[in-house]
Design a protein around this motif. Sequence first.
Motif, mmCIF file in Angstrom:
data_model
loop_
_atom_site.group_PDB
_atom_site.id
_atom_site.type_symbol
_atom_site.label_atom_id
_atom_site.label_comp_id
_atom_site.label_asym_id
_atom_site.label_seq_id
_atom_site.Cartn_x
_atom_site.Cartn_y
_atom_site.Cartn_z
ATOM 1 N N GLY A 101 0.830 -1.198 0.000
ATOM 2 C CA GLY A 101 0.000 0.000 0.000
ATOM 3 C C GLY A 101 0.860 1.242 0.000
ATOM 4 N N SER A 102 0.195 2.358 0.195
ATOM 5 C CA SER A 102 0.926 3.619 0.292
ATOM 6 C C SER A 102 0.334 4.458 1.405
ATOM 7 N N GLU A 104 -1.394 7.263 3.329
ATOM 8 C CA GLU A 104 -2.486 8.182 3.003
ATOM 9 C C GLU A 104 -2.530 9.380 3.938
ATOM 10 N N ASP A 114 -3.349 3.141 2.243
ATOM 11 C CA ASP A 114 -4.245 2.708 1.177
ATOM 12 C C ASP A 114 -3.769 1.347 0.696
ATOM 13 N N LEU A 115 -4.551 0.313 0.985
ATOM 14 C CA LEU A 115 -4.240 -1.029 0.492
ATOM 15 C C LEU A 115 -4.933 -1.163 -0.857
ATOM 16 N N PHE A 116 -4.334 -0.580 -1.878
ATOM 17 C CA PHE A 116 -5.002 -0.328 -3.144
ATOM 18 C C PHE A 116 -5.563 -1.569 -3.825
ATOM 19 N N LYS A 143 5.294 4.177 -0.684
ATOM 20 C CA LYS A 143 4.843 2.786 -0.653
ATOM 21 C C LYS A 143 5.477 1.996 0.487
ATOM 22 N N ARG A 171 3.847 6.182 -4.931
ATOM 23 C CA ARG A 171 2.735 5.784 -5.795
ATOM 24 C C ARG A 171 2.449 6.911 -6.768
#
Length: 175
Positions: A101-102, A104, A114-116, A143, A171
């Motif tokens: 994720g990245s 937020e 954010d676990l995209f 990330k 990201r």
Amino acid sequence: MIYLCACEEPELGTYYFETDQDGVALRQIVIEEDGSRVTSHRKHELYHFMLAEHPIDLSDPSYERIPKARFEELWSEVLLATMEEWRQIKQALPIGQKVAGSIEAFFPQGTLVDLFEHRAVGLADTAFLKQHSPREWMYPGYKLTASVKGYDEINQWVLLDQTRMLDGERRVVER
């Protein structure tokens, strides 16, 4: 905990807060005039993650103390609306699962991630990230990888452990 309600401007909606004894907001709900709700536990397309950035002055007369039950009733209504999505997220992300994720946002509870791949919000330990990452990587968009360690049912967040920043990778957000 302290529970507050504020309706400062008619066009801004009604704000509800859960704060600690110092006025630091932990959860927030905004009920807009049209009845829609913006909450601190989910990213909003216009407002991002909405949570008071500074402690609330608990002596300010524009904030009215409300019973915990009133706040929890409103919060529960929001959670019920996303309960099926939350169930699917937990099923897709069992404890021990590796995730990427990245960053937020930074909240009092920790770093929101954010676990995209899963349209989920993760929660990482900010102190651990700061201790094990260069300062310049501690910004939204950087990330990381982690493991699922549990679930925060109150906020519908995935609790993360073994977080590791990815060598300054950011990201790329398409506009």
